[in-house]
Design a protein around this motif. Structure first.
Motif, PDB file in Angstrom:
ATOM      1  N   ASP A   1       1.287   4.085  -2.955  1.00 37.26           N
ATOM      2  CA  ASP A   1       0.993   5.480  -2.669  1.00 37.26           C
ATOM      3  C   ASP A   1       2.119   6.373  -3.173  1.00 37.26           C
ATOM      4  O   ASP A   1       1.882   7.366  -3.850  1.00 37.26           O
TER       5      ASP A   1
ATOM      6  N   ARG B   1      -2.029  -8.027  -6.593  1.00 36.90           N
ATOM      7  CA  ARG B   1      -3.305  -7.316  -6.518  1.00 36.90           C
ATOM      8  C   ARG B   1      -3.449  -6.441  -7.759  1.00 36.90           C
ATOM      9  O   ARG B   1      -2.487  -5.855  -8.217  1.00 36.90           O
ATOM     10  N   PRO B   2      -4.678  -6.357  -8.285  1.00 39.74           N
ATOM     11  CA  PRO B   2      -4.865  -5.605  -9.528  1.00 39.74           C
ATOM     12  C   PRO B   2      -4.375  -4.163  -9.415  1.00 39.74           C
ATOM     13  O   PRO B   2      -3.848  -3.595 -10.360  1.00 39.74           O
ATOM     14  N   GLN B   3      -4.544  -3.613  -8.232  1.00 32.59           N
ATOM     15  CA  GLN B   3      -4.131  -2.245  -7.988  1.00 32.59           C
ATOM     16  C   GLN B   3      -2.630  -2.066  -8.219  1.00 32.59           C
ATOM     17  O   GLN B   3      -2.197  -1.107  -8.821  1.00 32.59           O
TER      18      GLN B   3
ATOM     19  N   ASP C   1      -9.372  -0.844 -18.114  1.00 28.31           N
ATOM     20  CA  ASP C   1      -9.853   0.090 -17.102  1.00 28.31           C
ATOM     21  C   ASP C   1      -9.117   1.417 -17.219  1.00 28.31           C
ATOM     22  O   ASP C   1      -7.912   1.445 -17.379  1.00 28.31           O
ATOM     23  N   GLY C   2      -9.848   2.505 -17.093  1.00 26.35           N
ATOM     24  CA  GLY C   2      -9.216   3.817 -16.964  1.00 26.35           C
ATOM     25  C   GLY C   2      -8.405   4.251 -18.174  1.00 26.35           C
ATOM     26  O   GLY C   2      -8.504   3.674 -19.261  1.00 26.35           O
ATOM     27  N   HIS C   3      -7.616   5.279 -17.948  1.00 23.81           N
ATOM     28  CA  HIS C   3      -6.894   5.883 -19.065  1.00 23.81           C
ATOM     29  C   HIS C   3      -5.397   5.644 -19.016  1.00 23.81           C
ATOM     30  O   HIS C   3      -4.662   6.116 -19.851  1.00 23.81           O
ATOM     31  N   ARG C   4      -4.947   4.949 -17.989  1.00 21.55           N
ATOM     32  CA  ARG C   4      -3.512   4.841 -17.823  1.00 21.55           C
ATOM     33  C   ARG C   4      -2.857   4.115 -19.000  1.00 21.55           C
ATOM     34  O   ARG C   4      -1.760   4.450 -19.413  1.00 21.55           O
TER      35      ARG C   4
ATOM     36  N   ASP D   1       0.814  -1.216   0.000  1.00 21.12           N
ATOM     37  CA  ASP D   1       0.000   0.000   0.000  1.00 21.12           C
ATOM     38  C   ASP D   1       0.846   1.265   0.000  1.00 21.12           C
ATOM     39  O   ASP D   1       0.586   2.197  -0.745  1.00 21.12           O
TER      40      ASP D   1
ATOM     41  N   MET E   1       2.148   9.122  -6.360  1.00 13.39           N
ATOM     42  CA  MET E   1       2.266  10.550  -6.133  1.00 13.39           C
ATOM     43  C   MET E   1       3.674  11.077  -6.376  1.00 13.39           C
ATOM     44  O   MET E   1       3.880  12.269  -6.479  1.00 13.39           O
TER      45      MET E   1
ATOM     46  N   LYS F   1      -9.309   1.854 -11.916  1.00 13.97           N
ATOM     47  CA  LYS F   1      -7.980   2.441 -11.873  1.00 13.97           C
ATOM     48  C   LYS F   1      -7.785   3.472 -12.970  1.00 13.97           C
ATOM     49  O   LYS F   1      -8.360   3.363 -14.026  1.00 13.97           O
ATOM     50  N   GLY F   2      -6.966   4.468 -12.682  1.00 13.95           N
ATOM     51  CA  GLY F   2      -6.569   5.420 -13.721  1.00 13.95           C
ATOM     52  C   GLY F   2      -7.681   6.272 -14.273  1.00 13.95           C
ATOM     53  O   GLY F   2      -7.823   6.425 -15.475  1.00 13.95           O
TER      54      GLY F   2
ATOM     55  N   ILE G   1      -2.112   6.374 -22.070  1.00 16.23           N
ATOM     56  CA  ILE G   1      -1.004   7.295 -21.866  1.00 16.23           C
ATOM     57  C   ILE G   1       0.327   6.540 -21.862  1.00 16.23           C
ATOM     58  O   ILE G   1       1.290   6.949 -22.492  1.00 16.23           O
TER      59      ILE G   1
ATOM     60  N   ASP H   1      -1.641  -2.528 -11.956  1.00 14.57           N
ATOM     61  CA  ASP H   1      -1.947  -1.397 -12.813  1.00 14.57           C
ATOM     62  C   ASP H   1      -0.900  -0.293 -12.693  1.00 14.57           C
ATOM     63  O   ASP H   1      -0.737   0.516 -13.581  1.00 14.57           O
ATOM     64  N   ARG H   2      -0.218  -0.256 -11.558  1.00 15.76           N
ATOM     65  CA  ARG H   2       0.789   0.780 -11.354  1.00 15.76           C
ATOM     66  C   ARG H   2       2.025   0.560 -12.195  1.00 15.76           C
ATOM     67  O   ARG H   2       2.827   1.464 -12.375  1.00 15.76           O
TER      68      ARG H   2
END
Lengths: 341, 609
Positions: free
Chosen positions: A155, A191-193, A275-278, A151, A159, B37-38, A281, A196-197
């Motif tokens: 984080d 973990r998916p989180q 998922d999302g826009h990452r 976690d 950031m 996400k994202g 980019i 994705d990073r």
């Protein structure tokens, strides 16, 4: 300085995608790191550690525990920002290890106990994330890392700042690092989180080509026999790669992409339902960096193909009883069908 | 670092509106942002704070209690012997944004404190020899990814508004997202400069809306409407209608309306109700309503009102998710139902206590340190700051030695209390091979998994599924606490082929072993579902023998095991029973292979272990 010899990066046989993914992250640390998934004995850790020798040099503020960039006021630690007279020193980027057993205190930093006892003052003692700033943070067996450590790393990775609000210390410092993780998927998933990073993910498999396998053994034995001579033999290759990386870094800022390329990235993501826009980019950034590495200043279809392969698979929604494999050929077709790319 | 400008965020209109409403009227009570996400969740929060000139006080996930609420000022205590309060994050948050990223991952203790302070708008500190209280009127903003589990109900309710975000699907918008992001990263300064006029304009608009808000009043009739809406959405407590009225007012002021209308309330309801609705479990309602799904029934007009027509058009799929007794407000809010359904169902807490078996307090020196206590016996895990604070309080009677400022005695020592997100790890090993009942077994497991995970966040249980068929075992669902992930992974359930029983058991053992490294505190359970008829060996040429050997491994690993026998033919061979004996497992013959039967048996088994 660390004198330990590592197997030369350029001497690693095959595993081209993994090597490319790592190199691209050296050229542009903002790509978001690499996760290397693969079975045991596929040169995962060797490759990451070997990076040490090809890492580019850059300016650092002298004696700054966070290796701040003397030229980028925006991303400096508080102490550097408050000072006018920053002395710059040349230093190579480093690979900072995060052991799976690391405690949270060691990772984020903690209270300097000795100082507290001596003076009654609370001071921050930097941890691994401080070392990792502007460097590579390497986590072997990342899928076995404790949830709560994951976690905090997430984080910070998100950031670019490590915020510590614990055990009497309130402190924050820049923590922009290239996150490199290796894992053996047989021991459980990420973990998916966290997944994705990672900007890029590569699956590595042992080389199956007999010629290649033979070469792997040959080089390994040579290295074992006489590491120094082996390193000497590869020195030229290593230097060439290092130069190529710094050339690419200079070129990167001039790399351009057409509107069509941006649209293409968006369409690919939508068609795959990520998922999302990452992903979009990351795809563009990776393609730009690859173009720079290839010595070009505009993004081509080939760049997009490579980017798609590295950026998309781990962001797809998974299905049971299926290898998590997307149809990359469909994506390639989309890219090829575009005129002028 | 210059934050990304708020006005440069492409799309995400609902999120942006929710944040703006909080600036127009902080009484709206913050926003909980849920989404994949994202999707610019964090970006938007940072941007709105910068725009409004407020601070974003960030609460990191690993925050300790002393830093959150404040504590004794150690330096002062040591040097002057005075007891002063050292401000914590909550002090700074007063009048500012209180921001918690991934708030659903916050530990029980810290989220309890947050819930209390947000509700009372006051922070009362009584610790480390300090008594202190200060106001804390903050705008709480939380973000969460529902794939990682839901938020505790007591904290859920403290957020005024709820927004669900997802990525933009429109190609043009998506392209614009990429373009702007890349431009920003290349040169943040000039990118922000370009958007400065828009930023300033928005800031002015917000100030104007605030002024208009002061003059706005709300009619009796509209208040009644709010109450009605809250009532029909079956919200608990009365916070709902208050927030609904406040939000409607803020909306009206923002839109420059002359007076608060029912439209404003309808619009506000989409933000206020989703996470507060008490609803029947989602699954069942979906099934009930699929028959009528194509009709798109108009909302019932039996109650009041003309507002029905002014409702924005809704997706038919969204309506299906609602149970029968909703009014149009509830429907409007239906798109965020998945979260609320799970959260609130569990809040009602039908299924026993909050999980005796799940240790939320970790007893080893692992887990996240949250607070301290007086140790009993020898202490190996010293909480430094509380210890030093204690020592500091007692300095007047002591003389420090060796040039130290502080003299610490054993009686000062405080021990860390750590918290860990652990619970039970429940792994299903299911026979998916071609025998008669495979499909039914798989469906039952799917149902059981969903059931168990629906309250997983509270009990911290994690569930995984290994299925075996054909020539080997596959991890269908990696051990997870996420209902979302389970739903995704168990969408399709292929069956058929031979029965590699031994491989199935071995794979389950291996998965549990790896899991033990990660969460050593969690209790592990293996639920084996099969009729026990093996026909693919693992090592030797004896399929059943291999299965027994693998079963032996289960016994040796000390995992709590249960065998659910699905053999139901006229002649019973009792293979599964033999395996159960070898595993030292509880054996149950299932007459009825359904999700609820499996779930019930598993719950009972685990609660009795």
């Amino acid at each position: 300085m660390d004198k330990k010899a590592y197997f030369p990066f350029t001497a690693i046989v095959g595993q081209e995608k993994m090597k490319r993914a790592l190199i691209l992250n050296l050229i542009d640390p903002a790509l978001g790191g690499v996760l290397i998934k693969g079975e045991k004995g596929t040169a995962k850790s060797t490759a990451v550690r070997a990076l040490t020798e090809v890492l580019p040099e850059r300016d650092e503020v002298e004696n700054c525990p966070f290796s701040c960039d003397p030229h980028d006021r925006n991303c400096q630690c508080e102490s550097c920002r408050s000072r006018e007279d920053l002395t710059a020193v040349k230093r190579r980027m480093r690979v900072v290890d995060l052991p799976v057993s690391a405690t949270e205190d060691r990772v984020v930093g903690t209270l300097d106990i000795e100082r507290a006892l001596r003076t009654g003052e609370k001071h921050f003692e930097p941890g691994i994330l401080a070392d990792a700033n502007r460097n590579i943070l390497y986590i072997d067996e990342i899928n076995l890392l404790d949830d709560h450590v994951v976690d905090v790393i997430l984080d910070s990775a998100a950031m670019g700042v490590n915020t510590v609000e614990r055990e009497g210390v309130s402190f924050s410092h820049p923590a922009r690092f290239v996150l490199v993780g290796t894992m053996n998927p047989e021991e459980g998933d990420l973990r998916p989180q966290l997944l994705d990073r990672f900007g890029l993910v590569v699956d590595v498999k042992g080389e199956t080509d007999i010629e290649m396998r033979t070469e792997v053994v040959k080089r390994y034995l040579e290295y074992e026999l006489d590491p120094e001579a082996f390193l000497e033999r590869w020195r030229h290759e290593q230097e060439k790669l290092r130069d190529k990386i710094s050339e690419a870094q200079k070129l990167l800022r001039t790399v351009t992409y057409s509107d069509e390329i941006l649209r293409l990235a968006a369409e690919i993501s939508v068609s795959l339902g990520v998922d999302g826009h990452r992903a979009d980019i990351s795809m563009i950034k990776t393609a730009c960096t690859n173009a720079a590495y290839e010595g070009r200043n505009s993004v081509s279809g080939e760049d997009m193909k490579l980017a798609a392969e590295l950026v998309l698979p781990h962001r797809m929604r998974r299905k049971p009883f299926e290898e998590q494999r997307m149809d990359i050929t469909a994506v390639f077709e989309m890219i090829e069908s575009r005129e002028g790319i | 670092m210059t934050p990304y400008p708020f006005t440069a965020i492409v799309g995400q209109e609902r999120l942006k509106l929710a944040l703006i409403l909080n600036l127009v009227d902080p009484a709206v009570g913050g926003v909980l942002i849920s989404g994949e996400k994202g999707t610019a969740k964090s970006t938007a929060v940072r941007a709105i704070a910068a725009l409004s000139g407020r601070k974003t006080v960030e609460v990191p996930l690993n925050v300790t209690e002393d830093r959150l609420v404040g504590t004794l000022d150690l330096t002062n205590a040591v040097n002057s012997g005075e007891k002063c309060f050292e401000k914590g994050l909550l002090y700074e948050a007063d009048g500012n944004f209180l921001y918690v990223d991934e708030i659903n991952l916050l530990g029980t203790h810290i989220s309890g404190i947050l819930a209390e302070v947000i509700a009372s708008q006051e922070n009362i500190v009584s610790r480390d020899g300090i008594e202190y209280r200060h106001p804390c009127r903050c705008i709480p903003i939380g973000t969460m990814n529902p794939e990682e589990g839901t938020l505790r109900p007591q904290l859920l309710d403290k957020f005024g508004l709820f927004v669900n975000v997802s990525g933009e699907e429109d190609i043009e918008l998506r392209t614009e997202v990429i373009r702007r992001r890349l431009e920003y990263e290349l040169d943040p300064e000039s990118f922000c400069a370009r958007f400065r006029p828009q930023e300033e304009k928005l800031a002015r608009q917000i100030i104007d809306a605030k002024k208009r808000l002061e003059r706005l009043s709300i009619s009796e009739e509209i208040l009644r409407f709010c109450a009605l809406a809250a009532n029909s959405a079956l919200c608990e407590g009365n916070r709902c209608e208050i927030i609904l009225a406040e939000t409607a007012k803020a909306l009206c002021a923002w839109r420059n309306g002359a007076e608060v209308t029912a439209d404003d309330v309808s619009e506000a309801a989409k933000f206020v109700l989703p996470h507060r609705m008490r609803n029947a479990p989602q699954e069942e309602t979906v099934q009930q309503n699929t028959e009528t799904s194509d009709k798109n029934e108009p909302p019932e007009n039996t109650e009041d009102n003309s507002q029905t027509e002014t409702e924005p058009p809704q997706d038919t799929a969204l309506q299906e998710e609602n149970s029968a007794e909703q009014n149009e407000k509830a429907e409007a809010a239906g798109d965020e139902l998945p979260l609320s359904a799970e959260g609130i169902k569990s809040a009602a807490g039908k299924n026993g206590g909050s999980g005796k078996r799940s240790k939320t307090i970790a007893n080893e020196n692992s887990g996240r340190y949250v607070r301290s206590t007086v140790p009993h016996g020898k202490c190996t895990d010293i909480a430094v700051i509380p210890t030093l604070c204690n020592a500091a309080l007692n300095q007047r009677r002591r003389t420090p030695e060796n040039g130290m400022k502080l003299s610490v005695r054993p009686s000062d020592i405080r021990k860390k209390i750590r918290e860990k997100r652990t619970g039970a790890t429940i792994l299903f090993a299911v026979d998916a091979s071609g025998s008669m009942g495979a499909k039914r077994r798989m469906r039952a497991v799917k149902g059981a998994v969903k059931g168990l995970l629906s309250e997983a966040y509270r009990k911290r249980d994690r569930v995984g599924v290994v299925a075996f068929r054909g020539n080997g075992a596959q991890t269908l669902l990696n051990i997870t606490g996420s209902p979302e992930l389970a739903r995704k992974c168990m969408d399709e359930l292929p069956t058929g082929g031979k029965t590699p029983l031994a491989a199935g058991i071995a794979a389950a053992c291996e998965l549990l072993r790896a899991e033990r490294i990660r969460t050593p505190d969690a209790l592990q359970y293996l639920i084996f579902i099969s009729d026990g008829k093996a026909n693919v060996p693992l090592r030797s040429d004896d399929p059943f023998g291999d299965a027994l050997t693998a079963a032996e491994q289960v016994r040796l690993s000390g995992v709590g095991a249960m065998v659910l026998d699905t053999e139901n033919s006229y002649i019973r061979f009792g293979y599964a029973k033999q395996i159960a004996e070898r595993m030292d497992a509880q054996y149950i013959s299932l007459d009825e292979v359904t999700g609820s039967a499996v779930e019930e048996n598993v719950r009972e088994f685990i609660n009795n272990e």
